[in-house]
Design a protein around this motif. Structure first.
Motif, short mmCIF file in Angstrom:
data_model
loop_
_atom_site.label_atom_id
_atom_site.label_comp_id
_atom_site.label_asym_id
_atom_site.label_seq_id
_atom_site.Cartn_x
_atom_site.Cartn_y
_atom_site.Cartn_z
N THR A 134 -25.70 -30.20 -8.92
CA THR A 134 -25.33 -30.68 -10.26
C THR A 134 -25.95 -32.05 -10.49
N SER A 135 -26.52 -32.22 -11.68
CA SER A 135 -27.13 -33.51 -11.99
C SER A 135 -27.09 -33.76 -13.50
N TYR A 136 -26.97 -35.02 -13.84
CA TYR A 136 -27.02 -35.48 -15.24
C TYR A 136 -26.04 -34.72 -16.14
N THR A 137 -24.79 -34.70 -15.70
CA THR A 137 -23.73 -34.12 -16.52
C THR A 137 -23.05 -35.25 -17.29
N TYR A 138 -22.89 -35.06 -18.59
CA TYR A 138 -22.30 -36.07 -19.45
C TYR A 138 -20.91 -35.60 -19.88
N PHE A 139 -19.94 -36.51 -19.84
CA PHE A 139 -18.54 -36.14 -20.08
C PHE A 139 -17.96 -36.95 -21.25
N VAL A 140 -17.14 -36.27 -22.04
CA VAL A 140 -16.36 -36.92 -23.09
C VAL A 140 -14.95 -36.35 -23.05
N ASN A 141 -13.94 -37.20 -22.95
CA ASN A 141 -12.55 -36.77 -23.02
C ASN A 141 -12.22 -35.67 -21.99
N THR A 142 -12.48 -35.96 -20.73
CA THR A 142 -12.08 -35.06 -19.64
C THR A 142 -11.17 -35.84 -18.70
N THR A 143 -10.00 -35.28 -18.41
CA THR A 143 -9.05 -35.95 -17.52
C THR A 143 -9.66 -36.15 -16.14
N ASN A 144 -10.29 -35.10 -15.61
CA ASN A 144 -11.02 -35.16 -14.35
C ASN A 144 -12.45 -34.72 -14.63
N ILE A 164 -20.30 -32.06 -21.67
CA ILE A 164 -18.96 -31.48 -21.59
C ILE A 164 -18.01 -32.35 -22.40
N ILE A 165 -17.41 -31.78 -23.46
CA ILE A 165 -16.65 -32.57 -24.43
C ILE A 165 -15.24 -32.02 -24.60
N GLY A 166 -14.24 -32.85 -24.36
CA GLY A 166 -12.87 -32.49 -24.66
C GLY A 166 -12.48 -32.94 -26.05
N ASP A 167 -11.30 -32.52 -26.49
CA ASP A 167 -10.78 -32.93 -27.78
C ASP A 167 -10.32 -34.39 -27.71
N ASN A 168 -10.36 -35.09 -28.84
CA ASN A 168 -9.99 -36.51 -28.84
C ASN A 168 -8.59 -36.76 -28.32
N THR A 169 -7.64 -35.91 -28.71
CA THR A 169 -6.24 -36.10 -28.32
C THR A 169 -5.81 -35.18 -27.19
N ARG A 170 -6.59 -34.12 -26.91
CA ARG A 170 -6.25 -33.18 -25.86
C ARG A 170 -7.48 -32.94 -24.99
N PRO A 171 -7.70 -33.78 -24.00
CA PRO A 171 -8.92 -33.65 -23.21
C PRO A 171 -8.96 -32.38 -22.38
N THR A 178 -7.53 -26.34 -18.83
CA THR A 178 -8.76 -26.13 -19.59
C THR A 178 -9.92 -26.69 -18.78
N LEU A 179 -11.00 -25.92 -18.73
CA LEU A 179 -12.16 -26.24 -17.90
C LEU A 179 -13.43 -26.21 -18.74
N GLY A 180 -14.35 -27.12 -18.43
CA GLY A 180 -15.65 -27.08 -19.10
C GLY A 180 -16.54 -26.03 -18.48
N ILE A 181 -17.04 -26.31 -17.28
CA ILE A 181 -17.89 -25.37 -16.53
C ILE A 181 -17.24 -25.15 -15.17
N ASN A 182 -16.96 -23.91 -14.83
CA ASN A 182 -16.30 -23.56 -13.58
C ASN A 182 -17.22 -22.61 -12.81
N ILE A 183 -17.62 -22.99 -11.60
CA ILE A 183 -18.55 -22.18 -10.80
C ILE A 183 -17.93 -21.93 -9.44
N VAL A 184 -17.62 -20.67 -9.15
CA VAL A 184 -16.99 -20.31 -7.88
C VAL A 184 -17.61 -19.02 -7.34
N ASN A 185 -17.28 -18.71 -6.09
CA ASN A 185 -17.70 -17.46 -5.46
C ASN A 185 -19.22 -17.30 -5.39
N ILE A 186 -19.95 -18.39 -5.20
CA ILE A 186 -21.40 -18.32 -5.03
C ILE A 186 -21.68 -18.00 -3.56
N PRO A 187 -22.36 -16.89 -3.27
CA PRO A 187 -22.56 -16.47 -1.87
C PRO A 187 -23.54 -17.36 -1.12
#
Length: 391
Positions: free
Chosen positions: A343-353, A304-311, A283-292
């Motif tokens: 990327t700047s000022y990203t806030y995270f809750v319940n993310t494994t990485n 970016i917020i994960g679930d309390n028991t399943r980040p 599961t991914l919050g924001i995924n950015i790939v293939n930018i030329p």
């Protein structure tokens, strides 16, 4: 000389007024049973209408729908005859495109059925579809063709939306699998695809081996994009049993290869709503790939917020994640970014990485005590940053 000039002005004004009168739209009224100068069905009114006319539909008592499939092959407006009350339709809506055609729906509730373009519009001035203050209770909006312009605003859609050019602003969108998909349009322009102020929920879809789904899936390399102030949530299910499956709130898989403009992902809240525990997928919050190489994407001030028991497995990813053996990572055969992703000022809750593939500028490894309720709103008292609570 003065009198002659005055006569010319009068003649010109009368001539313009005469042409304007011919261009004025006619109002065609639809009411159950018809009678008088009205039409019993919306299809009858479409047949009778001329380019640019308005079809004013009287809602049926009890909000019962007009049960009919609509084929629209003219520039028309569809409006409710009763202020504050939607007129209901049960059936498919098929759009026949034409150069410069504009079709507008205001205050329509489609109880069952989808809206579809039938083919690409002729090259030139786009076919414009305006959907304003409408509801699709059980159906998709599919304008996955070239030379269309979708303006979707203040509407509720329980189905997938696919388009290539336009704006999606202030809507509530819920779908199984991909909820909002933007594919590449044939025409390269310096315009911007706006996706702003929407609540988007992408519910789980069963995937046996390889694949995934997203709340927003952006795969357009013809225009720039701006994604502001959206709430995007993904759900999951334990029927997934593949280490090569993924679900992303926002998945950006392409961008216009130009440095004359910029792309933005700003002020969005992305979240995971777990139904039951998952098996072997990412599961991914924001995924950015293939930018030329010549493109740039600014990612700023997102929550970016994960679930309390399943980040969330990953919060913010800006590089390819190759498949590995522990089931944590998978985005297929995507390539890393050649262009600039800041990327700047990203806030995270319940993310494994918290992040992968970015160079931290010192602002991204931030924590928040925010949590999201089932309604998609911040839970009272949980909206602080670094443990603080805002009033």
């Amino acid at each position: 000389m003065k009198n002659g000039f005055s006569k010319i002005l009068v003649f010109t004004a009368l001539t313009v007024m005469g042409f304007s009168a011919k261009m004025l739209a006619t109002d065609l009224v639809v009411i159950t049973g018809g009678g008088g100068a009205t039409y019993p069905t919306i299809s009858d009114a479409i047949t009778a209408a001329s380019e640019g006319d308005r079809i004013i539909v009287t809602p049926i008592s009890g909000n019962a729908p007009f049960t009919e499939n609509l084929v629209i092959d003219k520039s028309l407006q569809f409006l409710s005859a009763q202020e504050g009350v939607m007129f209901a339709v049960s059936g498919s809506i098929s759009i026949t495109p034409a150069n410069g055609r504009t079709i507008t729906f205001i205050g329509m509730k489609n109880t069952t059925g989808s809206l579809d373009g039938i083919t690409s519009s002729p090259a030139g001035v786009r076919t414009t579809i305006n959907i304003l203050n409408c509801e699709f209770s059980s159906g998709n909006i599919n304008l996955d063709y070239d030379y269309y312009n979708l303006n979707l605003a203040s509407s509720k859609v329980n189905g997938k939306i696919t388009f290539r050019f336009g704006r999606v602003i202030g809507n509530e969108i819920t779908a199984t699998g991909n909820a909002l998909v933007v594919n590449t349009d044939f025409v390269q322009t310096n315009d911007t695809i706006w996706i702003s102020g929407n609540k988007i929920v992408a519910n789980f879809v069963n995937i046996d081996y390889y694949g995934g789904y997203s709340g927003i899936y952006y795969n357009n390399n013809s225009q720039y994009f701006s994604m502001y102030n959206n709430f995007v949530m993904i759900g999951d299910n334990d029927s997934w049993n593949s280490t090569r499956a993924f679900a992303a709130c926002i998945f950006i898989n392409a961008a216009k290869n130009s440095n004359t403009g910029k792309n933005f992902v700003v002020n969005n809240t992305v979240s995971r709503n777990s139904i039951v525990s998952e098996v072997n997928y990412t599961t991914l919050g924001i995924n950015i790939v293939n930018i030329p190489a010549n493109a740039s994407v600014e990612v700023m001030n997102n929550l970016i917020i994960g679930d309390n028991t399943r980040p969330l497995v990953y919060g913010l990813v800006t590089a390819n994640l190759n498949n590995n053996t522990n089931g944590n990572v998978v985005t297929g055969n995507l390539t890393t970014n050649a262009g600039n992703v800041s990327t700047s000022y990203t806030y995270f809750v319940n993310t494994t990485n918290k992040y992968s593939g970015i160079i931290d500028n010192g602002t991204n490894n931030l924590t928040s005590n925010s949590s999201i309720g089932a309604d998609g709103k911040l839970v009272a008292g949980s909206d602080g940053i670094n443990g603080g609570n805002a009033d």
